[in-house]
Design a protein around this motif. Structure first.
Motif, PDB file in Angstrom:
ATOM      1  N   LEU A 186      -1.183  -0.193 -25.028  1.00  0.00           N
ATOM      2  CA  LEU A 186      -1.471  -0.740 -23.696  1.00  0.00           C
ATOM      3  C   LEU A 186      -0.664   0.004 -22.630  1.00  0.00           C
ATOM      4  O   LEU A 186      -1.181   0.319 -21.553  1.00  0.00           O
ATOM      5  N   ALA A 187       0.599   0.304 -22.960  1.00  0.00           N
ATOM      6  CA  ALA A 187       1.441   0.998 -21.982  1.00  0.00           C
ATOM      7  C   ALA A 187       0.848   2.380 -21.670  1.00  0.00           C
ATOM      8  O   ALA A 187       0.796   2.803 -20.511  1.00  0.00           O
ATOM      9  N   ARG A 188       0.365   3.050 -22.695  1.00  0.00           N
ATOM     10  CA  ARG A 188      -0.242   4.372 -22.477  1.00  0.00           C
ATOM     11  C   ARG A 188      -1.499   4.270 -21.615  1.00  0.00           C
ATOM     12  O   ARG A 188      -1.682   5.034 -20.670  1.00  0.00           O
ATOM     13  N   LEU A 189      -2.333   3.309 -21.959  1.00  0.00           N
ATOM     14  CA  LEU A 189      -3.577   3.156 -21.188  1.00  0.00           C
ATOM     15  C   LEU A 189      -3.256   2.845 -19.729  1.00  0.00           C
ATOM     16  O   LEU A 189      -3.894   3.364 -18.813  1.00  0.00           O
ATOM     17  N   ARG A 190      -2.228   2.003 -19.544  1.00  0.00           N
ATOM     18  CA  ARG A 190      -1.913   1.578 -18.173  1.00  0.00           C
ATOM     19  C   ARG A 190      -1.388   2.725 -17.322  1.00  0.00           C
ATOM     20  O   ARG A 190      -1.520   2.691 -16.100  1.00  0.00           O
ATOM     21  N   GLN A 191      -0.785   3.690 -17.981  1.00  0.00           N
ATOM     22  CA  GLN A 191      -0.339   4.845 -17.207  1.00  0.00           C
ATOM     23  C   GLN A 191      -1.513   5.686 -16.734  1.00  0.00           C
ATOM     24  O   GLN A 191      -1.418   6.419 -15.771  1.00  0.00           O
ATOM     25  N   LEU A 192      -2.601   5.580 -17.452  1.00  0.00           N
ATOM     26  CA  LEU A 192      -3.750   6.441 -17.165  1.00  0.00           C
ATOM     27  C   LEU A 192      -4.749   5.850 -16.189  1.00  0.00           C
ATOM     28  O   LEU A 192      -5.497   6.587 -15.558  1.00  0.00           O
ATOM     29  N   VAL A 193      -4.775   4.508 -16.093  1.00  0.00           N
ATOM     30  CA  VAL A 193      -5.925   3.919 -15.402  1.00  0.00           C
ATOM     31  C   VAL A 193      -6.006   4.288 -13.949  1.00  0.00           C
ATOM     32  O   VAL A 193      -5.007   4.434 -13.253  1.00  0.00           O
ATOM     33  N   GLY A 194      -7.194   4.397 -13.527  1.00  0.00           N
ATOM     34  CA  GLY A 194      -7.478   4.584 -12.113  1.00  0.00           C
ATOM     35  C   GLY A 194      -8.247   3.373 -11.655  1.00  0.00           C
ATOM     36  O   GLY A 194      -8.152   2.308 -12.262  1.00  0.00           O
ATOM     37  N   THR A 195      -9.021   3.522 -10.642  1.00  0.00           N
ATOM     38  CA  THR A 195      -9.757   2.372 -10.139  1.00  0.00           C
ATOM     39  C   THR A 195     -11.167   2.313 -10.720  1.00  0.00           C
ATOM     40  O   THR A 195     -11.847   1.316 -10.605  1.00  0.00           O
ATOM     41  N   ALA A 196     -11.591   3.412 -11.299  1.00  0.00           N
ATOM     42  CA  ALA A 196     -12.964   3.454 -11.798  1.00  0.00           C
ATOM     43  C   ALA A 196     -13.183   2.405 -12.888  1.00  0.00           C
ATOM     44  O   ALA A 196     -12.271   2.063 -13.623  1.00  0.00           O
ATOM     45  N   GLN A 197     -14.366   1.872 -12.970  1.00  0.00           N
ATOM     46  CA  GLN A 197     -14.705   0.857 -13.965  1.00  0.00           C
ATOM     47  C   GLN A 197     -15.856   1.346 -14.826  1.00  0.00           C
ATOM     48  O   GLN A 197     -16.668   2.132 -14.379  1.00  0.00           O
ATOM     49  N   ARG A 198     -15.903   0.838 -16.022  1.00  0.00           N
ATOM     50  CA  ARG A 198     -17.033   1.174 -16.890  1.00  0.00           C
ATOM     51  C   ARG A 198     -17.302  -0.045 -17.768  1.00  0.00           C
ATOM     52  O   ARG A 198     -16.433  -0.904 -17.911  1.00  0.00           O
ATOM     53  N   ALA A 199     -18.458  -0.099 -18.344  1.00  0.00           N
ATOM     54  CA  ALA A 199     -18.794  -1.267 -19.162  1.00  0.00           C
ATOM     55  C   ALA A 199     -17.868  -1.341 -20.382  1.00  0.00           C
ATOM     56  O   ALA A 199     -17.204  -0.370 -20.727  1.00  0.00           O
ATOM     57  N   ASP A 200     -17.840  -2.501 -21.037  1.00  0.00           N
ATOM     58  CA  ASP A 200     -17.024  -2.666 -22.252  1.00  0.00           C
ATOM     59  C   ASP A 200     -17.342  -1.571 -23.258  1.00  0.00           C
ATOM     60  O   ASP A 200     -18.502  -1.251 -23.481  1.00  0.00           O
TER      61      ASP A 200
END
Ligand code: AMP
Ligand code: ZN
Length: 466
Positions: free
Chosen positions: A332-346
């Motif tokens: 989760l920590a790794r993903l959170r460093q990467l996220v931007g604002t873009a969204q995509r489906a599950d």
């Protein structure tokens, strides 16, 4: 995909269809704790299974109305109060509070209602139900003044447990001598007062006394959920005689099918034996916390195996839970460093599909860890973009409404540990390896582990050896 559950009544997997397929909530009744001592973690395996069931139903869009009773009067609570020399209510109160505290520690969602057997309105209802059973010839008062259910008059008796009546033996929950009863399997609905009961008694048409354990659940469930329930749960040891008796009493009074789906979880074991108060082989939630584990780790350890498979409790199992959670936290920590604002489906729905299949949590978690492995590889190769990371986090947030496993304050890094880690970094910068090792040991003595990753040092809770 439709939900499917194993129904103890039919001994088969059945598609789940709520009693009335309308917007009304699913009626769910779960047998709660007998508050004569602190519940052990075996009991909590049952409550966590019920929590998983409720949360999955809710994720699938159902509303759930769940009732969990508190058994605060039966043989063991009366004996305990008398030995402690305090009134029943005072004796049971401490264990009720302990139960709620432990349930919070394990992040178990609160039921909508927690009726207690000693509330006068439920005692009144129990008396009404027993009177109705007597008037239908389904119950009788014996010479010992207690009232018993006449199982020979209820042809369905034994259907839930798939039991042959001729093989019935005394259940241990029946207090009075067997010869007062017409059939050895007849169970007490009302127990006549005797001296050992002290001041625990209520008036009734059959003289002073108290209810039997089984009628308590029939009265509280029908009072709060109506004559017909969608789902009734408990541990497998509840199937007979308790749930069998609940069917006989409730259907005996209402003439309607009491429960549509009976779900029972297998036991938590210790060295291959059921964890039980009577065997003395039990741990409570505070026992496990005292060993340095968190509620979240215990929740994971009790949740991770399919509910119909017996689960052996070990400290290695607790350590594995800790390691699994550390993997989730890092991911989760790794993903959170990467996220931007873009969204995509599950990304997928395999996790939820597995739970649709009789709550197959092992398959669901297997899928989660496979996803963690794959996404970690993608991140290692710098191929995860912000949109994909967002989508994975959205997916996690969705499945975490069921798992409820995210780290919270209970694993916040203590200041002392953070300072030691900082000093260790300094020692490493100075290439003072001896000092760095000493600091690592000090950190580990405080129950934490420091790991050097390419993104710098990472602190996790240390694995505790038993
Ligand atoms: P009790 O307080 O004995 O009425 O038990 C409360 C709940 O815990 C019931 O649903 C039992 O079936 C369940 N239970 C008791 N012992 C275990 C165990 N070792 N593993 C799983 N569930 C259990
Ligand atoms: Zn019950």
């Amino acid at each position: 995909m439709p939900l499917r559950f194993f129904n103890t009544y039919s001994r088969g997997i059945e598609q789940f269809e709520p009693h009335e397929p309308t917007a009304r909530p699913i009626r769910m009744y779960t047998c709660g704790p007998t508050v004569y001592s602190r519940a052990h973690i075996g009991n909590f395996r049952a409550y966590i299974f019920e929590d998983l069931l409720q949360r999955h139903l809710e994720l699938r869009g159902y509303k759930v109305h769940r009732v969990m009773n508190i058994t605060d009067v039966e043989d063991k609570t009366i004996r305990g109060a008398s030995e402690a020399g305090v009134p029943l209510q005072k004796f049971t109160e401490q264990f009720k509070e302990a139960f709620f505290e432990d349930a919070r520690t394990l992040r178990i969602k609160r039921a909508d209602e927690y009726p207690a057997a000693t509330e006068q309105r439920y005692i009144d209802r129990m008396i009404d139900m027993i009177s109705a059973l007597i008037s239908k010839g389904l119950a009788y008062q014996a010479d010992d003044k207690s009232v018993y259910f006449r199982i020979n008059k209820f042809p369905e008796y034994g259907k839930l447990a798939h039991f042959d009546l001729t093989q019935l033996q005394s259940t241990g929950r029946v207090k009075h001598d067997e010869y007062d009863k017409e059939h050895i399997g007849d169970f007490a609905l009302w127990k006549a007062w005797d001296e050992a009961d002290g001041d625990v008694k209520w008036d009734s048409p059959w003289g002073p006394g108290r209810p039997g354990w089984h009628i308590e659940c029939s009265a509280m469930s029908t009072a709060l959920l109506g004559d017909q329930i969608d789902i009734h749960c408990g541990g497998v040891d509840n199937i007979f005689p308790h749930h069998e008796a609940e069917i006989a009493q409730s259907e005996g009074v209402t003439g309607k099918k009491f429960v549509n789906y009976w779900l029972h979880c297998a036991h938590l074991l210790v060295d291959g034996q059921k964890m039980a108060k009577s065997l003395g082989n039990f741990y409570t939630v505070p026992d496990v916390l005292a060993k340095g584990y968190t509620g979240r780790e215990l929740r994971y350890a009790l949740l991770r195996v399919h509910y119909r498979v017996p689960l052996n409790f070990t400290w290695e199992g607790m350590n594995e839970a800790r390691e699994s959670l550390a993997r989730i936290d890092e991911w989760l920590a790794r993903l959170r460093q990467l996220v931007g604002t873009a969204q995509r489906a599950d990304p997928t729905s395999h996790f939820e599909d597995a739970l649709d299949d009789d709550l197959n949590i092992s398959a669901a978690l297997g899928f989660l860890f496979e996803s963690i492995r794959e996404t970690n590889r993608t991140m290692d190769q710098n191929e995860m973009d912000a949109a994909a990371a967002s989508a994975w986090l959205d997916w996690w947030n969705r499945i975490n409404t069921i798992l409820d496993l995210e780290a919270s304050v209970d694993v916040a890094i203590p200041d002392e540990v953070a300072q030691l880690a900082e000093q260790r970094e300094e020692a490493r910068r100075e290439k003072n390896w001896k000092r760095s090792d000493e600091l690592r040991e000090q950190i580990s003595a405080l129950g934490w582990e420091v790991r050097d990753t390419k993104d710098g040092p990472k602190l996790t809770r240390a694995t505790v050896s038993a």
